[in-house]
Design a protein around this motif. Sequence first.
Motif, PDB file in Angstrom:
ATOM      1  N   PHE A  46       0.838  -1.193   0.000  1.00 32.55           N
ATOM      2  CA  PHE A  46       0.000   0.000   0.000  1.00 32.55           C
ATOM      3  C   PHE A  46       0.872   1.243   0.000  1.00 32.55           C
ATOM      4  CE2 PHE A  46      -2.705  -3.165   2.174  1.00 32.55           C
ATOM      5  CZ  PHE A  46      -3.596  -3.309   1.128  1.00 32.55           C
ATOM      6  N   PRO A  47       0.349   2.363  -0.524  1.00 37.17           N
ATOM      7  CA  PRO A  47       1.163   3.576  -0.575  1.00 37.17           C
ATOM      8  C   PRO A  47       1.252   4.287   0.768  1.00 37.17           C
ATOM      9  CG  PRO A  47      -0.868   3.834  -1.857  1.00 37.17           C
ATOM     10  CD  PRO A  47      -0.935   2.511  -1.203  1.00 37.17           C
ATOM     11  N   PHE A  48       2.313   5.072   0.931  1.00 37.84           N
ATOM     12  CA  PHE A  48       2.417   5.968   2.080  1.00 37.84           C
ATOM     13  C   PHE A  48       3.016   7.280   1.596  1.00 37.84           C
ATOM     14  CE2 PHE A  48       6.966   6.125   3.095  1.00 37.84           C
ATOM     15  CZ  PHE A  48       7.448   5.069   2.335  1.00 37.84           C
ATOM     16  N   GLU A  71      -5.614   9.686 -11.047  1.00 37.33           N
ATOM     17  CA  GLU A  71      -5.133   8.519 -11.777  1.00 37.33           C
ATOM     18  C   GLU A  71      -5.489   7.198 -11.099  1.00 37.33           C
ATOM     19  OE1 GLU A  71      -3.673   8.247 -14.644  1.00 37.33           O
ATOM     20  OE2 GLU A  71      -3.453  10.384 -15.091  1.00 37.33           O
ATOM     21  N   CYS A  72      -5.714   7.248  -9.822  1.00 33.71           N
ATOM     22  CA  CYS A  72      -5.939   6.006  -9.082  1.00 33.71           C
ATOM     23  C   CYS A  72      -7.123   5.247  -9.690  1.00 33.71           C
ATOM     24  CB  CYS A  72      -6.225   6.316  -7.620  1.00 33.71           C
ATOM     25  SG  CYS A  72      -6.718   4.866  -6.689  1.00 33.71           S
ATOM     26  N   PRO A  73      -6.899   4.058 -10.213  1.00 33.13           N
ATOM     27  CA  PRO A  73      -7.994   3.362 -10.916  1.00 33.13           C
ATOM     28  C   PRO A  73      -9.218   3.095 -10.034  1.00 33.13           C
ATOM     29  CG  PRO A  73      -5.885   2.318 -11.384  1.00 33.13           C
ATOM     30  CD  PRO A  73      -5.644   3.319 -10.312  1.00 33.13           C
ATOM     31  N   PRO A  74      -9.070   2.579  -8.833  1.00 32.21           N
ATOM     32  CA  PRO A  74     -10.293   2.351  -8.055  1.00 32.21           C
ATOM     33  C   PRO A  74     -10.747   3.580  -7.280  1.00 32.21           C
ATOM     34  CG  PRO A  74      -8.453   1.315  -6.945  1.00 32.21           C
ATOM     35  CD  PRO A  74      -7.896   1.992  -8.146  1.00 32.21           C
TER      36      PRO A  74
HETATM   37  S1  SF4 Z   1      -3.158   4.244  -7.557  1.00 30.50           S
HETATM   38 FE1  SF4 Z   1      -4.777   3.847  -6.061  1.00 30.50          FE
HETATM   39  S2  SF4 Z   1      -5.068   1.648  -6.151  1.00 30.50           S
HETATM   40 FE2  SF4 Z   1      -3.110   2.047  -7.134  1.00 30.50          FE
HETATM   41  S3  SF4 Z   1      -1.638   1.809  -5.479  1.00 30.50           S
HETATM   42 FE3  SF4 Z   1      -2.184   3.962  -5.556  1.00 30.50          FE
HETATM   43  S4  SF4 Z   1      -3.815   4.170  -4.067  1.00 30.50           S
HETATM   44 FE4  SF4 Z   1      -3.618   2.001  -4.497  1.00 30.50          FE
END
Ligand code: SF4
Lengths: 216, 397
Positions: A46-48, A71-74
């Motif tokens: 997961f990102p931080f 940009e985040c797909p979900p």
């Molecule tokens: S773009 Fe969205 S889904 Fe992809 S790693 Fe980053 S936070 Fe998670």
Amino acid sequence: MLGTGLIKGMAQTAKNFVGSYQGPERLVTVQYPEERLAPKENARNFPFLVFDGDDAQKGLRCVACQICEKECPPKCIYINKSKDKKPDYIGKPQFYPATFDIDISVCMSCQICVEVCPFDAIKMDKVFELSTTDRFEALLLHKTELAKPNEYFQELHPTEAAEIDTRFAEEKLKAEAKAKADAEAKAKAAAIAAAPKPEPAPVDGSIPTPVAPKTI
Amino acid sequence: MTGQLDQLFVSLKQWLVSFLPQAAQPMAGILLSISAIIGAFATMFAITTIMERKILGRIQNRLGPNRVGPFGLLQPAADGIKMLTKEDIVPFAADKLVHFLAPVVLIIPVALALAMIPYGRNMTAVDLDAGILFFFAVGSATELSVFMAGWSSQNKYSLVGAMRAIAQMISYEMPLVLSTVSVLMMAGTLSLPLIVQAQSGYIYEILPRWNVFTPWGLAGFVLFMIAATAESNRAPFDLPEAESEIIAGYLTEYSGFKYALFFMAEYWGLFAVSGLAVTLFLGGWNAPFPFLQWVPSWAWFFAKLGTIIFGFIWVRGTLPRLRLDQLMNFAWKFLLPMSLINIVVTAMWHFSRVFQFVGAREMRWVLCALVLAIPYFFLGRALGEGRPAKRNYKFAE
Ligand code: SF4
Ligand code: SF4
């Protein structure tokens, strides 16, 4: 002949069966909670958010440009841009995220947010023991939980961090040099501007006091 | 002392029953035997599940379950609690009654089959004259339950699994029964205790007279075990439950206690068919050597049963699953002709008994083994025909 392959296979598994009692070095599994494997450098989940310096909130590299959010797909990132600005690592005033939430129950660990961030502000973490009893609030990470120091990032991804750090240092040096050059140029300009000043002849014949260049 | 230990369970039963009035004694005796069988095999089921996982782990260079209790030995208890506390889901479209009945219909014939087996001297719960016939008759009823489960679930995976199970079980029923025919021919009886008795005694006072030590017995044993693996849906014949293809086949829509029942019934079926193999080929409860006869007969039976179960687990840990056409080819083109040839060889063995000269036994052995080995070689070759020597996986490189 029919059956020779079977016997060969059976002999192999028998060898494994007996051998696993003889030599524990054959056992490939790690007894997880007691023993752990060191994480691989390219592991990610997961990102931080990376921050520099000591103050987590002041040092955040993120400038709330909201590229990652788009940009985040979900669509699991939620950002609120601040009204005021704070200086970044070069000293340039920038916006900062007033809110930065990532819903890791939705995040699919695609790393796209990391790829698109122009400021190297968001990076992938490796923590995986994230189980909670609450699947809503506890999995919605806020800015405070997301902010992690640059030293932590250096530990996680040493190669990438080193590259970023040198780049930042160079940029900072350049910026400083530029600032200095600017300052000098300004000073010169000021000096030039100041030089033809003593045009009106002094009445009392005394030497005019030079104007001190303004410090920036 | 030895005799007492040997007859421990028999005397215990008689002693318990003797407290009851005369009229109730036969009924009570039957109930006691049944509860003993159910209790013993439920325990054995628990032990087998944990041992299977441990052995499979070792075969794959893992430790296997080792968290619950010392060495993970309480794992079956944990599994049981989990199974019992899970929600029992019945699909909305399912045929509720049939869906409910399927596991019950499976466990009853299996329990009946278990009652046929002679576990030790005087330890046959139901001693029928045609025990083996009864065994196969009830054994084939399990196919019904498997199809009931697959059909009533109203799920394509379940149905595919059930169809596969039916095709497989009917095909393998044939070699299974035919491979036992030779034993029946030699023993001249259908009663399982009598078949065991026919294998007692020792050749040259030392070698056991088990059927597996004759050429037809050995071939019959191997054929029987292969067919039994297929009958009990175990790897490499686990197509009906192939989890990588059709989730869990006919078990897909089962959960909670019904799933546990299915699971247990499958293991019981395995025990029953292994017990039959022990009885028919491995001398039942007879000791392998005369000087080991002090060990109680039931201990021998369960030791042999355990060995066979270990063999099943070993095979499961080794062989990959067959494809459906391979499965069918193997049954009809290999197992069936071999079991028919085996019957002929048994007759050869029987009629060559008239030779009485020195070394006649060895000569018969070699002769019969040859008559089996030659068709084995050619049938095996024929099975492999049409298969490319080396496969080229165009897209896998
Ligand atoms: S773009 Fe969205 S889904 Fe992809 S790693 Fe980053 S936070 Fe998670
Ligand atoms: S993390 Fe990067 S891309 Fe996302 S808002 Fe902050 S600076 Fe922009």
